[in-house]
Design an enzyme around this catalytic site. Structure first.
Site, PDB file in Angstrom:
ATOM      1  N   HIS A  37      10.513  -3.225  37.740  1.00 13.52           N
ATOM      2  CA  HIS A  37       9.156  -3.734  37.471  1.00 13.52           C
ATOM      3  C   HIS A  37       8.116  -3.128  38.366  1.00 13.52           C
ATOM      4  CE1 HIS A  37       5.850  -6.921  36.984  1.00 13.52           C
ATOM      5  NE2 HIS A  37       6.592  -7.128  35.863  1.00 13.52           N
ATOM      6  N   ASP A  73      12.633  -9.729  30.778  1.00 11.47           N
ATOM      7  CA  ASP A  73      13.032  -9.440  29.467  1.00 11.47           C
ATOM      8  C   ASP A  73      14.578  -9.193  29.268  1.00 11.47           C
ATOM      9  OD1 ASP A  73      10.636  -9.234  28.035  1.00 11.47           O
ATOM     10  OD2 ASP A  73      10.399  -7.222  28.970  1.00 11.47           O
TER      11      ASP A  73
HETATM   12  N1  ACO Z   1      16.510   2.180  34.516  1.00 13.70           N
HETATM   13  C1  ACO Z   1      16.704   3.627  35.442  1.00 13.70           C
HETATM   14  N2  ACO Z   1      15.811   3.810  36.408  1.00 13.70           N
HETATM   15  C2  ACO Z   1      14.690   3.563  36.346  1.00 13.70           C
HETATM   16  C3  ACO Z   1      14.306   2.126  35.616  1.00 13.70           C
HETATM   17  C4  ACO Z   1      15.374   1.758  34.865  1.00 13.70           C
HETATM   18  N3  ACO Z   1      14.930   0.649  33.832  1.00 13.70           N
HETATM   19  N4  ACO Z   1      13.167   1.577  36.077  1.00 13.70           N
HETATM   20  C5  ACO Z   1      12.821   2.386  37.162  1.00 13.70           C
HETATM   21  N5  ACO Z   1      13.562   3.573  37.375  1.00 13.70           N
HETATM   22  C6  ACO Z   1      13.600   4.649  38.409  1.00 13.70           C
HETATM   23  C7  ACO Z   1      12.685   5.726  37.846  1.00 13.70           C
HETATM   24  O1  ACO Z   1      13.257   6.764  37.229  1.00 13.70           O
HETATM   25  C8  ACO Z   1      11.951   6.117  39.392  1.00 13.70           C
HETATM   26  O2  ACO Z   1      13.224   7.113  39.956  1.00 13.70           O
HETATM   27  P1  ACO Z   1      12.826   8.173  40.768  1.00 13.70           P
HETATM   28  O3  ACO Z   1      12.090   7.470  41.791  1.00 13.70           O
HETATM   29  O4  ACO Z   1      14.098   8.695  41.341  1.00 13.70           O
HETATM   30  O5  ACO Z   1      12.002   9.088  39.991  1.00 13.70           O
HETATM   31  C9  ACO Z   1      12.082   4.887  40.026  1.00 13.70           C
HETATM   32  O6  ACO Z   1      12.897   3.842  39.524  1.00 13.70           O
HETATM   33  C10 ACO Z   1      10.744   4.214  39.806  1.00 13.70           C
HETATM   34  O7  ACO Z   1      10.271   3.953  38.624  1.00 13.70           O
HETATM   35  P2  ACO Z   1       8.930   4.184  37.890  1.00 13.70           P
HETATM   36  O8  ACO Z   1       9.150   4.440  36.510  1.00 13.70           O
HETATM   37  O9  ACO Z   1       8.022   5.145  38.897  1.00 13.70           O
HETATM   38  O10 ACO Z   1       8.412   2.676  38.211  1.00 13.70           O
HETATM   39  P3  ACO Z   1       6.874   1.911  37.287  1.00 13.70           P
HETATM   40  O11 ACO Z   1       6.468   0.955  38.440  1.00 13.70           O
HETATM   41  O12 ACO Z   1       6.105   2.809  36.909  1.00 13.70           O
HETATM   42  O13 ACO Z   1       7.714   1.289  36.158  1.00 13.70           O
HETATM   43  C11 ACO Z   1       8.817  -0.120  34.472  1.00 13.70           C
HETATM   44  C12 ACO Z   1       8.125  -0.019  35.806  1.00 13.70           C
HETATM   45  C13 ACO Z   1       7.852   0.622  33.610  1.00 13.70           C
HETATM   46  C14 ACO Z   1       8.941  -1.470  34.191  1.00 13.70           C
HETATM   47  C15 ACO Z   1      10.181   0.698  34.558  1.00 13.70           C
HETATM   48  O14 ACO Z   1      10.985   0.150  35.828  1.00 13.70           O
HETATM   49  C16 ACO Z   1      10.730   0.613  33.301  1.00 13.70           C
HETATM   50  O15 ACO Z   1      10.840   1.422  32.647  1.00 13.70           O
HETATM   51  N6  ACO Z   1      11.734  -0.261  33.085  1.00 13.70           N
HETATM   52  C17 ACO Z   1      12.522  -0.650  31.918  1.00 13.70           C
HETATM   53  C18 ACO Z   1      11.595  -1.055  30.932  1.00 13.70           C
HETATM   54  C19 ACO Z   1      11.398  -2.726  31.077  1.00 13.70           C
HETATM   55  O16 ACO Z   1      12.287  -3.195  31.080  1.00 13.70           O
HETATM   56  N7  ACO Z   1      10.143  -2.762  30.947  1.00 13.70           N
HETATM   57  C20 ACO Z   1       9.588  -4.238  30.971  1.00 13.70           C
HETATM   58  C21 ACO Z   1       9.127  -4.663  32.331  1.00 13.70           C
HETATM   59  S1  ACO Z   1       8.747  -6.281  32.452  1.00 13.70           S
HETATM   60  C22 ACO Z   1       7.268  -6.380  31.477  1.00 13.70           C
HETATM   61  O17 ACO Z   1       6.715  -5.634  31.176  1.00 13.70           O
HETATM   62  C23 ACO Z   1       7.300  -7.837  30.716  1.00 13.70           C
END
Ligand code: ACO
Length: 429
Positions: A306, A363
């Protein structure tokens, strides 16, 4: 603490006001930065940018705290109803008995949609996702209510907000009926908000639908938990669109489309699809965790991580315990719940997830409850949207009541070509 920060630029230095929120959140006010120095700030994805001040929702991602108008989400989940929470979010205070009764009456009175609008459903293909139908229908409401245009919709928000809350429930149920080819079931004023929705979703003209109180309560809980989440992607969209004086229906319709994306509300459908994929693949959770950690795989564990929570999402905590309760009271055994539990357990002790503070989000478990309630996967994000409507209305209202509001218009740092002359087609290589 000093009341200003000093920004030292190569050619000048400037004092910037410091601001503190009621929960001691800290901000640097850069609103005059460009006018005074020529510089802008660059913050891709708005990771550090406060777009507004807001008194609607407080959340502390480090501590896993979420409060609507100061009330902890755990207390509202236990004691409140979705209609009461909607009132709280929109008007700022818990309603008195009379206020709640007249608000509920308003929602019942406005639950029908115009017959002309009903015909629009017929134009969508059978395979249309219910989210696109929902958004198009909500946008179309502005065609029927002249009080909704531009500034007038701010003045008439009580009625337009009630219409939105009441009609989106009917539209959501109709969009489901459209996708399965069943006749629409009209709203029933004598039913409370959630049972009324369930009836429109699941009743058929051939036989009445028995509303199971545990099903109604579980859905009520999920709607409450989704009701607001401060300046997330869809809420920011609602504010941005509303800042141009677009009406509230157009603004919320845009928010619905932003919510649809799989990185936002669309994740609830994606989680269930991922769990089914793991199950069909033989149930090897570790294989998918490995895939989720591999940046080249293009696969992410849906329902984890998140932007704001760097701790367990408090909504996920409530939903996880509700999951056990709801499934056992409905006598449902879902193998996907076992896979979800294993997935969570494995990530909690995996350094990749621990170091990045990736916990289950709202979610992750919600889809398993929706499934147990008989709601199909392509309707999960619609459920999220239904829950989020009061938050969108509250934030839209707050934005218009704030005298500092201006049309949202960010800047950019241009990195393209310098000026060049037009090249005729015959001279292009
Ligand atoms: N699975 C694996 N790795 C992940 C995940 C995941 N679900 N989420 C983040 N990471 C990793 C990224 O690859 C990144 O790694 P790195 O630092 O080695 O490059 C690090 O964690 C940070 O991730 P970002 O994408 O930079 O974080 P951001 O804050 O931009 O994204 C998000 C947040 C979009 C929610 C992300 O965690 C994601 O894609 N999650 C899966 C989709 C999801 O569940 N969305 C619902 C969110 S809740 C809502 O909106 C209601």
């Amino acid at each position: 603490m000093p009341e200003t920060a000093i920004l030292q630029l190569p050619d000048q230095s400037i004092e910037l006001p410091l601001l503190t929120g009621t929960e001691d959140e800290k901000a640097v006010d850069i609103s005059k930065l460009r006018a005074q120095t020529g510089y802008i700030t660059l913050d891709t994805g708005f990771m550090n940018t406060g777009s507004c001040t807001s008194a609607v929702t407080f959340l502390d991602g480090e501590k896993g705290i979420l409060r609507y108008r100061g009330y902890p989400i755990e207390q509202l989940a236990e004691h409140s109803s979705f209609v009461e929470v909607s009132y709280l979010l929109i008007y700022g205070e818990l309603p008195t008995q009379e206020q709640l009764a007249s608000f509920s009456k308003l929602l019942s009175q406005h639950s029908l949609i115009h017959e002309g609008l009903k015909q629009v459903f017929g134009g969508f293909s059978k395979s249309a996702h219910p989210m696109v139908i929902l958004s198009a229908m909500v946008a179309s409401l502005s065609a029927y209510y002249s009080e909704a245009s531009g500034k007038a919709s701010v003045e008439n928000l009580d009625i337009n907000g009630a219409r939105l809350l009441a009609k989106i429930r009917t539209i959501a149920a109709f969009s489901y009926k459209k996708t399965i080819g069943q006749p629409f079931i009209y709203p029933t004023d004598s039913l409370a908000y959630v049972p009324n929705f369930l009836n429109m979703m699941f009743a058929v003209p051939a036989e009445p639908y028995e509303i199971h109180p545990d099903v109604a309560r579980a859905l009520e809980l999920l709607l409450i938990l989704h009701a607001d989440h401060e300046q997330n992607c869809s809420t920011s969209t609602v504010r941005v669109v509303g800042s141009s004086m677009a009406n509230v229906y157009a603004s919320v319709a845009s928010g619905i489309l932003a919510l649809w994306g799989p990185l936002h509300g669309g994740a609830n459908q994606a989680v269930l699809e991922m769990l089914a994929q793991i199950q069909n693949d033989g149930g090897d959770v570790d294989k998918f965790i490995k895939l989720g950690k591999d940046p080249d795989s293009g696969f992410r564990l849906m329902g984890f991580g998140h932007r704001v929570y760097k701790n367990y999402d408090p909504r996920a905590k409530i939903i996880k315990s509700a999951c056990d309760r709801v499934l056992s009271s409905l006598g449902v055994q879902d193998p996907l719940l076992d896979i979800a539990r294993k997935l969570e357990e494995a990530t909690l002790s995996d350094s990749y997830f621990v170091e990045r503070k990736l916990y289950p989000n709202v979610d992750f478990y919600s889809g398993i409850i929706y499934r147990a309630l008989g709601i199909p996967a392509n309707m999960f994000t619609v459920m999220f949207a239904l829950g989020r409507v009061p938050g969108w209305i509250a934030q839209w209202k707050e934005m218009h009541e704030d005298p500092r509001t201006k049309i949202a218009r960010p800047r950019q740092l241009y990195t393209g070509s310098l000026i060049r002359d037009y090249v005729p087609m015959s001279q292009r290589g």
